[in-house]
Design a protein around this motif. Structure first.
Motif, PDB file in Angstrom:
ATOM      1  N   UNK A   1      -4.355  16.552  -0.408  1.00  0.00           N
ATOM      2  CA  UNK A   1      -4.890  15.203  -0.169  1.00  0.00           C
ATOM      3  C   UNK A   1      -3.983  14.188  -0.854  1.00  0.00           C
ATOM      4  N   UNK A   2      -3.749  13.082  -0.155  1.00  0.00           N
ATOM      5  CA  UNK A   2      -2.908  12.021  -0.731  1.00  0.00           C
ATOM      6  C   UNK A   2      -3.736  10.744  -0.800  1.00  0.00           C
ATOM      7  N   UNK A   3      -3.875  10.200  -2.011  1.00  0.00           N
ATOM      8  CA  UNK A   3      -4.601   8.939  -2.173  1.00  0.00           C
ATOM      9  C   UNK A   3      -3.674   7.792  -1.778  1.00  0.00           C
ATOM     10  N   UNK A   4      -4.227   6.856  -1.020  1.00  0.00           N
ATOM     11  CA  UNK A   4      -3.431   5.729  -0.527  1.00  0.00           C
ATOM     12  C   UNK A   4      -4.149   4.427  -0.881  1.00  0.00           C
ATOM     13  N   UNK A   5      -3.468   3.543  -1.570  1.00  0.00           N
ATOM     14  CA  UNK A   5      -4.094   2.257  -1.909  1.00  0.00           C
ATOM     15  C   UNK A   5      -3.053   1.232  -2.331  1.00  0.00           C
ATOM     16  N   UNK A   6      -3.498   0.023  -2.536  1.00  0.00           N
ATOM     17  CA  UNK A   6      -2.588  -1.054  -2.955  1.00  0.00           C
ATOM     18  C   UNK A   6      -2.032  -0.705  -4.330  1.00  0.00           C
ATOM     19  N   UNK A   7      -0.739  -0.713  -4.435  1.00  0.00           N
ATOM     20  CA  UNK A   7      -0.069  -0.156  -5.606  1.00  0.00           C
ATOM     21  C   UNK A   7       0.007  -1.185  -6.744  1.00  0.00           C
ATOM     22  N   UNK A   8      -1.077  -1.274  -7.497  1.00  0.00           N
ATOM     23  CA  UNK A   8      -1.130  -2.266  -8.580  1.00  0.00           C
ATOM     24  C   UNK A   8      -0.954  -1.570  -9.920  1.00  0.00           C
ATOM     25  N   UNK A   9      -0.371  -2.279 -10.845  1.00  0.00           N
ATOM     26  CA  UNK A   9      -0.175  -1.690 -12.164  1.00  0.00           C
ATOM     27  C   UNK A   9      -1.513  -1.482 -12.860  1.00  0.00           C
ATOM     28  N   UNK A  10      -1.691  -0.325 -13.502  1.00  0.00           N
ATOM     29  CA  UNK A  10      -2.924  -0.083 -14.259  1.00  0.00           C
ATOM     30  C   UNK A  10      -2.822  -0.806 -15.591  1.00  0.00           C
ATOM     31  N   UNK A  11      -3.873  -1.515 -15.960  1.00  0.00           N
ATOM     32  CA  UNK A  11      -3.789  -2.392 -17.132  1.00  0.00           C
ATOM     33  C   UNK A  11      -4.755  -2.033 -18.252  1.00  0.00           C
ATOM     34  N   UNK A  12      -5.839  -1.327 -17.924  1.00  0.00           N
ATOM     35  CA  UNK A  12      -6.841  -1.137 -18.973  1.00  0.00           C
ATOM     36  C   UNK A  12      -7.405   0.261 -19.022  1.00  0.00           C
ATOM     37  N   UNK A  13      -7.908   0.603 -20.195  1.00  0.00           N
ATOM     38  CA  UNK A  13      -8.523   1.912 -20.354  1.00  0.00           C
ATOM     39  C   UNK A  13      -9.643   1.823 -21.389  1.00  0.00           C
ATOM     40  N   UNK A  14     -10.590   2.714 -21.249  1.00  0.00           N
ATOM     41  CA  UNK A  14     -11.686   2.779 -22.215  1.00  0.00           C
ATOM     42  C   UNK A  14     -12.048   4.238 -22.420  1.00  0.00           C
ATOM     43  N   UNK A  15     -12.211   4.617 -23.702  1.00  0.00           N
ATOM     44  CA  UNK A  15     -12.653   5.975 -24.003  1.00  0.00           C
ATOM     45  C   UNK A  15     -13.637   5.920 -25.150  1.00  0.00           C
TER      46      UNK A  15
ATOM     47  N   UNK B   1       0.881  -1.177   0.000  1.00  0.00           N
ATOM     48  CA  UNK B   1       0.000   0.000   0.000  1.00  0.00           C
ATOM     49  C   UNK B   1       0.913   1.221   0.000  1.00  0.00           C
ATOM     50  N   UNK B   2       0.638   2.152  -0.906  1.00  0.00           N
ATOM     51  CA  UNK B   2       1.540   3.309  -1.011  1.00  0.00           C
ATOM     52  C   UNK B   2       0.768   4.597  -1.170  1.00  0.00           C
ATOM     53  N   UNK B   3       1.433   5.688  -0.909  1.00  0.00           N
ATOM     54  CA  UNK B   3       0.880   7.003  -1.224  1.00  0.00           C
ATOM     55  C   UNK B   3       0.959   7.165  -2.728  1.00  0.00           C
ATOM     56  N   UNK B   4      -0.157   7.550  -3.349  1.00  0.00           N
ATOM     57  CA  UNK B   4      -0.173   7.662  -4.813  1.00  0.00           C
ATOM     58  C   UNK B   4      -0.447   9.119  -5.219  1.00  0.00           C
ATOM     59  N   UNK B   5      -1.576   9.386  -5.877  1.00  0.00           N
ATOM     60  CA  UNK B   5      -1.822  10.732  -6.392  1.00  0.00           C
ATOM     61  C   UNK B   5      -1.959  11.773  -5.263  1.00  0.00           C
TER      62      UNK B   5
END
Ligand code: BGC
Length: 786
Positions: A296-310, A186-190
């Motif tokens: 504000x610091x978002x904190x969560x399990x640091x998983x690689x982002x794999x997908x996107x949709x637009x 779990x890490x500090x992210x955005x």
């Protein structure tokens, strides 16, 4: 790995003064000398609580909320760090703060915070020295006066660690086996800078623009000694413009607060240590806006982002962002329902969403670690926890009696030996079958099936036993007279569709009007059972287990469950689907479920589809499915020739519908479709984000196959519809990234796709033509059929 043998001699240590209600936050300290040249130094560490460790004033790691949450009474993770560069010749100090974490939150596991650690120094001359936790450690208290994951933290910056005493051995629930870390860190992210504003009462409120789970880093200027700054974290301003947590605090008074007492300085900074909050806004007291900055610091399990949709509809793009943010906001070592009110790792929510989760991020290890606790905590009856690791605040059967005497609603809490009444619930417990099955599909990793087969089978056999029970309420029904009662599951409590955006049944309104409690409601529901839901989900699990058994070479089991599935389907079709295709209690969910879970004979299918069409029309093409069926709604419509209807529902901007909250400024998924209109319920409930599975699998058309899972072979089956003029999906598989993109002008379309090396795609174009593709990038043009 079991650390409790061999040279591992460390002991669990705690503060000598007995802890009950006070909430002391211990600081452990061990001073030691280094004489000689050190080659490497390894720290192994864990805690009852969550820890932050420093050597000579420098943090050992940036990872947060360790050792993570597991079924602590059975297993607890030990993290290892190479700390060679933190040591120095001469005097050194290892200092560890332990906060309440999950151990003491709601007294889930215990009352006493404790530490276990081993520091091993390898000298260049080949010698070795190990410093273990024992009575040679000192323990005191520091500036963290109180800390609780959910209530928050009180920090007195005027204080330094003091009150040092010798630590003592701890014997509160030390039976858990020490295992190697399996958590994704779990890490500090955005980071989001705060915008100062004022609520309707003129109070200073900081808006971070994004609802998230994490905390606030604050910088205070020109403070005075003893000045107290309070932060309260919430998800929104209420309908009158006042800062409020009423939608998400579950009635708790102490909720998501930081109290910081200044030492007095030109500048001081603070970031909470052991608390995490669900919030977009912070109410500030005790300092003026000009004298402070908030981030504000978002904190969560640091998983690689794999997908996107637009796509060409910006509201749908925002929906994708919001779903991703709800995943981030709820995947902190375990998948919780919401980061505010409950914070429990509900099985139903995870089951609904796990495949979508895999499209967004690499969740393989995240689920791998979590599922083990489901197996560990499975009851002898075969039930699995509705939430796990169990956070019931009940530690043993005697304690359960005491708690229930005070609060009868706690009859829902385990462990009572056989699992509580909620744990009968299909659609929640079926996670034991469904999640490993979906993880196998997404990652092609058979160990998910091998490791959880017995758990899944035990759960299913439990449901099948319940299916054989007779419900006296329905004693006069034909199915019993015909001897088919064994194939309709009409007993026990099931959450069912939960949260359908429909008025409650008249008898439920009456029950509450008469002063009925939540426990009365549960008893009431258990009396009626939910045959349409329970039978369908048990049949689905038979199908899944039959398939899993086949994959694992357990042919006898496979045939057995396939046979049961056929019998259940026949009974369902005969007794629960009327001759006009109607299914009780009506509404979209009844039909979506029956079609999606293959409960309908070919003969009745057109009638059921016609009933569903009628329901869509009555609802003016708004969804009214609940917790379980919403994920199936749009795919089921597309599979049954109702593509236009699917897109119409998807693109609705009035409630109930996915886009409605977005028109009101939502930045995450809501628990209730009109939650923002009425300022009710959680604003960060990830499960309805499962609509993104439809965007990936139907609109972009990227779908895995069971024949060759993990996207070794996959389908590309894009569906053009609604107002969309283009759509593009991408998904990073183990082999490379799949891309699928279409543009259309009238009936003409251009389709492009990328197929990664070593994979095969089975493409069905919008003109109905099909092709098998190997590695490469392709472009096709054509005319949409239909
Ligand atoms: C939770 C859900 C959960 C449900 C059970 C709620 O209070 O927030 O997400 O699955 O209870 O129906």
């Amino acid at each position: 790995m079991d650390y409790s043998y061999g040279q591992n001699q460390a002991k669990w240590i705690c503060h000598p003064v007995e802890e009950k209600e006070e909430g002391r936050v211990p600081v452990f300290r061990r001073r030691f000398e280094v004489s000689g040249e050190v080659r490497s130094v390894l720290l192994k560490i864990t805690a009852h609580g969550i820890y932050e460790a420093e050597i000579n004033g420098r943090r050992v790691t940036e990872n947060k909320f360790m050792p993570g949450l597991t079924s602590y009474y059975y297993r607890i993770q030990v993290q290892e760090y190479d700390v060679t560069t933190l040591l120095q010749e001469g005097d050194n100090e290892l200092r560890v703060m332990v906060g309440d974490g999950w151990w003491r939150w709601n007294n889930n596991f215990g009352y006493t915070l404790a530490l276990w650690s081993e520091l091993t120094l390898h000298y260049t001359d080949g010698s070795e020295e190990t410093i273990i936790t024992d009575e040679n450690w000192d323990v005191g208290v520091g500036p963290i006066v109180r800390t609780d994951l959910q209530k928050g933290e009180v920090y007195d910056a005027r204080m330094v660690a003091h009150g040092w005493q010798k630590a003592v051995l701890c014997n509160e629930h030390t039976e858990g086996v020490l295992i190697e870390n399996q958590s994704v860190p779990v890490r500090e992210k955005e980071h989001f800078p705060g915008m100062p504003t004022h609520d309707a009462a003129g109070r200073l409120v900081i808006d971070f623009g994004q609802n998230l789970a994490g905390y606030v880093h604050m910088t205070l200027r020109n403070t005075i000694h003893g000045q107290t700054v309070h932060l309260k974290h919430g998800e929104g301003l209420d309908r009158d413009g006042y800062f409020s947590t009423a939608n998400c605090d579950g009635g708790r008074k102490e909720f998501q607060q930081i109290t910081y007492i200044c030492k007095g300085a030109e500048m001081e900074e603070y970031t909470p240590h052991f608390a995490v909050f669900g919030f977009r806004y912070v109410l500030v007291e005790g300092i003026e806006a000009e004298k402070a900055d908030f981030e504000a610091i978002a904190v969560y399990s640091d998983m690689e982002e794999t997908g996107d949709f637009r796509c060409s509809n910006e509201l749908i793009n925002k929906l994708v962002e919001n779903a991703r943010w709800s995943q981030k906001g709820n995947f902190l070592d375990v998948p919780v329902d919401c980061p505010t009110r409950e914070r429990n790792a509900w099985t139903g929510d995870a089951m609904i969403y796990c495949k979508t989760a895999a499209y967004f991020m690499d969740v393989r290890q995240f689920f791998k670690k979590w599922l083990v606790d489901q197996t560990i905590e499975q009851y002898a009856s075969g039930k699995v926890g509705i939430t796990f690791p169990s956070t019931s605040s009940v530690h043993n059967p005697e304690e359960l009696k005491t708690v229930q005497a005070k609060d009868p609603a706690m009859a829902l809490a385990g462990p009572s030996g056989e699992g509580n009444i909620g744990e009968d619930s299909v659609g929640w417990g079926d996670s034991a079958v469904w999640i490993p099955y979906q993880m196998y599909l997404m990652y092609g990793d058979k160990t998910f099936l091998e490791e959880h087969y017995d758990t899944a089978k035990k759960w299913l056999e439990f449901s099948l036993r319940c299916m054989k029970e007779q419900n006296p309420m329905y004693a006069d029904k034909l199915l019993y007279a015909n001897g088919d009662g064994d194939y309709i599951y009409d007993t026990r409590f099931h959450y069912g569709e939960w949260n359908e955006p429909l008025p409650p049944a008249p008898e439920v309104i009456e029950l509450f009007a008469k002063g009925g409690t939540a426990a009365d409601y549960v008893t009431h529901m258990a009396k009626y059972g939910k045959p349409e839901v329970a039978t369908a989900y048990t049949k689905r699990s038979c199908d899944n287990l039959a398939h899993i058994a086949r994959i694992l070479g357990k042919d006898k089991d496979s045939a057995h469950f396939a046979d049961l599935s056929a019998k259940i389907k026949a009974a369902y079709d005969k007794y629960l689907i009327a001759s006009d295709g109607s299914i009780q209690p009506g509404h979209q969910a009844a039909y979506v479920r029956a079609l999606a879970l293959d409960m309908v004979s070919e003969k009745k299918k057109p009638l059921v589809i016609a009933q569903l069409k009628k329901e869509l029309e009555t609802a003016d093409y708004h969804l009214n499915t609940g917790f379980l069926s919403t994920v199936y709604l749009l795919p089921t419509l597309c599979e049954n020739g109702l593509v236009d209807e699917a897109f119409r529902i998807l693109e609705q901007t009035t409630a109930p519908g996915w886009l409605h909250p977005i028109t009101l400024g939502a930045t995450t998924m809501l628990e209730n479709w009109n939650g923002m209109d009425v300022f009710r319920d959680s604003f960060n409930h990830y499960s309805f984000g499962a609509v993104c599975q439809f965007l990936f699998e139907y609109v972009a058309g990227i779908r895995p196959t069971f024949e060759n899972p993990g996207f070794k072979e996959f389908e590309l089956h894009p569906i053009i519809g609604g107002s969309l003029t283009f759509a593009e999906g991408s998904y990073k598989t183990l082999y490379g990234t799949i891309r699928s993109c279409w543009e259309r002008c009238g009936k003409r379309f251009v389709y492009t796709c990328t197929v990664p090396e070593g994979t095969t795609a089975h493409l069905t174009l919008p003109d109905g033509s099909a092709k098998a593709l190997s590695v490469g990038t392709y472009r096709f043009e054509g005319e949409q059929h239909g």
